[in-house]
Each structure stands twice: as C-alpha cells, then as structure tokens.
Design an enzyme around this catalytic site. Structure first.
Site, PDB file in Angstrom:
ATOM      1  N   PHE A 122      65.017 -22.358   0.459  1.00  0.00           N
ATOM      2  CA  PHE A 122      64.689 -22.708   1.669  1.00  0.00           C
ATOM      3  C   PHE A 122      66.062 -23.172   2.493  1.00  0.00           C
ATOM      4  O   PHE A 122      66.787 -24.089   2.222  1.00  0.00           O
ATOM      5  CB  PHE A 122      63.857 -23.924   1.701  1.00  0.00           C
TER       6      PHE A 122
ATOM      7  N   ASP B 269      74.436 -25.526   0.435  1.00  0.00           N
ATOM      8  CA  ASP B 269      73.374 -26.045   1.241  1.00  0.00           C
ATOM      9  C   ASP B 269      73.054 -27.367   0.692  1.00  0.00           C
ATOM     10  O   ASP B 269      72.149 -27.669  -0.079  1.00  0.00           O
ATOM     11  CB  ASP B 269      72.093 -25.266   1.512  1.00  0.00           C
TER      12      ASP B 269
ATOM     13  N   LYS C 236      70.059 -33.228   8.279  1.00  0.00           N
ATOM     14  CA  LYS C 236      68.967 -34.027   7.831  1.00  0.00           C
ATOM     15  C   LYS C 236      69.463 -35.640   7.895  1.00  0.00           C
ATOM     16  O   LYS C 236      69.628 -35.925   9.142  1.00  0.00           O
ATOM     17  CB  LYS C 236      68.145 -33.786   6.578  1.00  0.00           C
TER      18      LYS C 236
HETATM   19  C1  LIG Z   1      65.673 -28.701   5.932  1.00  0.00           C
HETATM   20  C2  LIG Z   1      66.445 -27.936   5.469  1.00  0.00           C
HETATM   21  C3  LIG Z   1      67.005 -26.826   6.249  1.00  0.00           C
HETATM   22  C4  LIG Z   1      66.728 -26.660   7.528  1.00  0.00           C
HETATM   23  O1  LIG Z   1      66.849 -27.723   8.294  1.00  0.00           O
HETATM   24  P1  LIG Z   1      66.453 -27.912   9.977  1.00  0.00           P
HETATM   25  O2  LIG Z   1      67.042 -29.346  10.462  1.00  0.00           O
HETATM   26  O3  LIG Z   1      64.874 -28.147   9.888  1.00  0.00           O
HETATM   27  O4  LIG Z   1      66.623 -26.491  10.635  1.00  0.00           O
HETATM   28  C5  LIG Z   1      68.073 -25.914   5.708  1.00  0.00           C
HETATM   29  N1  LIG Z   1      68.279 -26.227   4.145  1.00  0.00           N
HETATM   30  C6  LIG Z   1      67.836 -26.999   3.561  1.00  0.00           C
HETATM   31  C7  LIG Z   1      68.125 -27.217   2.229  1.00  0.00           C
HETATM   32  C8  LIG Z   1      66.814 -28.053   4.135  1.00  0.00           C
HETATM   33  O5  LIG Z   1      66.461 -29.007   3.472  1.00  0.00           O
END
Ligand SMILES: *Cc1c(COP(=O)(O)O)cnc(C)c1O
Length: 404
Positions: free
Chosen positions: A145, A230, A259
């Site tokens: 994700f 990520d 986040k």
């Molecule tokens: C939440 C998330 C994203 C995307 O972040 P947004 O601020 O919702 O665009 C990307 N990678 C990971 C691992 C995430 O948990």
C-alpha cells in the site's frame, strides 16, 4: 437520554447524503479529542486505537505541536516555494539529521512522497545509472500500500484499489513480499529501485522474515539499485525505533515519510536522501504549491524534535511489549494470530466468530476505536502517549468482544 435526542444518527445520515462513498466509517461522529481519547457529538468517550493510521503518533493535540501551530498561524502561513521562509531551513536540516541523509524534499501527502520517490528514482536511473531512455523499472511487493494516485494503484495487488482505474502506468514489477530470491530475480539492468514497506501496515501489519531487509539492502547495493523504504506508516516511532528499518540495522537510499510528520495537525510528507540521489532534480522538474509551507514546517520541526528525544520510541517499545503480551493471551480465545512491532499490531480474528468489521463495531460500542483491514484482520495503532492502564483497558474490551 432517549435515542431521538442523540445527534449521532442525523450526523451519519447527512454525511452519507453529501459525500462520495469511498469510505465505510464506523458509526461514530467525533467532535473533540485530547491525547488518546475522543469524544463524540453525544458526549460518549472512546479510546483511540487507530491514531489516524499513525498520523497521530503523538496523540491528539499534543501541547507542544498545538503551540507551534498557534504561534505560526499568527505570523505566516504560506509563501509558496517561490520565496524562502524562515521556518524552512530548520525543518529540512533537522529532518535530514534525524534521517542521517544530506537532503530533504518536503511535500504534503504520503502519496506525493511516493510519487516523488518514483520520479527521483527514474531520473537517477537515466542520469546516473545510465538506463536506456524510457526503460526504467521499479520492483515492488505484493500486498503493498503506497497511496491512491493512478500511478501508485497501477502496481497495487488489491483489486478494490486498482480495478477500473486503468490504463495503468507501466514500469513496475511485482514480487512476493518477504521473498528475497524472487526480488533478486526480478532485478535487471533497467531496474532503478526497489520500493517496499519495511512492515506492510495496510496488509495487516505484516512483518517480513528476519534478514529480508538486510538482504534487500545487500542486493540493491550489489546491483546499483536504489532501496526506497516507504516508512510513511511504519516510521517516526511507531515500531519502537525512529524507522522500522532500524530494527535490522538497515539504511535505505531513500526514506518516504508522511502521516505522523504533520503531528496530526497538517498534512506533511517528505523524501530524505543523499545528494547523489535527490540532487538529480533541477528547478522546474518537481514541486508543490503547499509543500514545505511555513505552518507545515513549524509543526513538523517540533515533531522532529519530539522524536529526537527518543522518548516516543522508548514508549512504543515498552508499551508495545505490554500490548503484544495482552494480545498473545487472546490467541486461541478468539484470535488466531497476532503480528507487529512496538505499539503496532495486526490481529487475525477467528473468522467463524465474526468479521473484522463486526469486531470493530462491537469494540466501538465498548468505547474503543480500531479499524478492520482485509476481512478478519484488525489493526491496532494507538497514540504513543497511551498509558499502561489504557492498553490493559483496550485488551480487556477486545477480550469481552471475542468472548461474545
Ligand atoms: C498512508 C500511506 C501512504 C499514503 O499516504 P496518504 O497521505 O494517504 O497519501 C503511503 N504509504 C504508506 C505505507 C501508507 O501507510
């Protein structure tokens, strides 16, 4: 209080009437919060065990972060990057130091950080590695994700996230998560990067086998491929270290952050990397109107300072041990598996008992908010300011729900 005096049902009806149904929220309507606790429009209180998918690692309205936001609101909120503002350099330097990298590129949402990472890796591939024009490829993992843009969903393996959003962006190869041999086999002379989550949050807090991340690091170094981690959900204290990669002593070439970086107040994301990587970007090649704005920088600088104390990483380690011990005691009593690190847990509920959704609804009735992901899996990610007693309370409520 009799039911038709409650404000919750009407608020839910209105929300459903006036918004696209791209979410399926629990039937609670929140109006205020502090620390680990939320209060709804009818005055009911809930323990927050999701923390905005880790955007609220420091809890709701952390006093230091709120003070920084208030002070900045009274001075300067936006300049665009056409001018430099006085909050910019400190934020970039302090975040770069926290990451152990030369440079930072600030954006807003996590998906934008991922898109930035993809663009930088491709440009690095053509300009530094010497990949043939138009041939750059990035290796990603099944169950990933990374956000919701058309390019990012192009390499999602979740049918809901991907179906009917094509045509899809080419240039990605998907391999099973945690399988180093498959990842190694997928790399060729056109591979510019490996993009993975060091723990797959959305997939259900899936921790890869020990040795996987160091293996990815080794293969990337040997093959001259960038390792992009990520850490948007796993980073910034969630797992008990500043980065989930730290648990295995691994340093990626690029950190993607988001986040919690915005302190639960403003959207702030960033890419951190060394000059040989991020230095490929020249003026006009990438940007964002709001990226690195004064309000975002003022808040995020204080976030970085909170993390630099190590207090939140320590809390996550210590309280996480308590959380995991409590959850493990429920395996065989309604839970079939528990995974995770620090104050982060993925729980698989016995699917013959109830769905993850049902469990979360029953938890909400008992004043604990969490969210299901993929069928019978629940993710717990409470704010790192949660106390021992509150963790015990959450585990007790879960035990009661599972006991029916
Ligand atoms: C939440 C998330 C994203 C995307 O972040 P947004 O601020 O919702 O665009 C990307 N990678 C990971 C691992 C995430 O948990």
């Amino acid at each position: 209080m009799i039911d038709d005096m409650l404000r919750t049902p009407e608020a839910i009806r209105d929300a459903e009437r006036w918004t696209a149904h791209n979410y399926h929220p629990l039937p609670v309507v929140i109006s205020s919060a502090e620390g680990s606790w939320l209060t709804d429009v009818d005055g009911r209180r809930y323990l927050d065990c999701l923390a905005g998918y880790s955007a609220l690692n420091f809890g709701h309205r952390h006093p230091t972060l709120i003070a920084a936001a208030h002070a900045q609101l009274d001075r300067l909120t936006l300049t665009s990057r056409a001018f430099i503002h006085d909050q910019f350099a400190d934020f970039c330097r302090e975040l770069a130091e926290l990451c152990g990298k030369d440079l930072v590129l600030p954006m807003n949402t996590g998906a934008e950080a991922v898109e930035t990472g993809i663009k930088v890796a491709r440009k690095w591939g053509y300009q530094v590695k010497g990949v043939a024009p138009g041939q750059a490829n990035i290796v990603v993992a099944e169950g990933n994700f990374h956000g919701r843009t058309t390019t990012i969903v192009s390499f999602s393996t979740d049918a809901d996230a991907r179906a009917d959003f094509g045509p899809y962006t080419p240039g990605f190869t998907v391999v099973p998560y945690g399988d180093l041999a498959a990842l190694t086999a997928a790399i060729d002379e056109n591979t510019v990067a490996v993009l993975i989550e060091p723990i797959q949050g959305e997939q259900g807090v899936v921790v890869p086998p020990e040795g996987y991340l160091p293996g990815v690091r080794r293969v990337c170094t040997e093959q001259n491929v960038l390792f992009i981690a990520d850490e948007i959900q796993s980073g910034l204290g969630r797992t008990g270290q500043t980065f989930a990669c730290d648990h295995e002593g691994v340093t990626p070439d690029m950190y993607l952050l988001g986040k919690a970086l915005g302190g639960g107040i403003v959207p702030v994301s960033a890419v951190a990397a060394n000059t040989d990587v991020l230095g490929v970007l020249r003026p006009g090649q990438h940007g964002s109107t709001f990226g690195g704005n004064p309000l975002a920088c003022a808040v995020a600088t204080e976030v970085v300072r909170l993390l630099a104390t190590g207090e939140f990483q320590r809390r996550s380690t210590e309280l996480g041990a308590r959380l995991h011990a409590g959850l493990r005691s429920l395996v065989g009593k309604g839970l079939v598996a528990v995974r995770g690190r620090g104050l982060w847990a993925g729980l698989d509920i016995d699917p013959t008992l109830m769905s993850g959704r049902e469990a979360c609804e029953r938890l909400a009735e008992r004043g604990v908010l969490a969210k299901d992901t993929h069928g019978a899996t629940i993710r717990l990610a409470p704010p790192l300011v949660i106390t021992e007693e509150e963790i015990d309370h959450a585990v007790a409520q879960l035990a009661a729900v599972l006991a029916g």
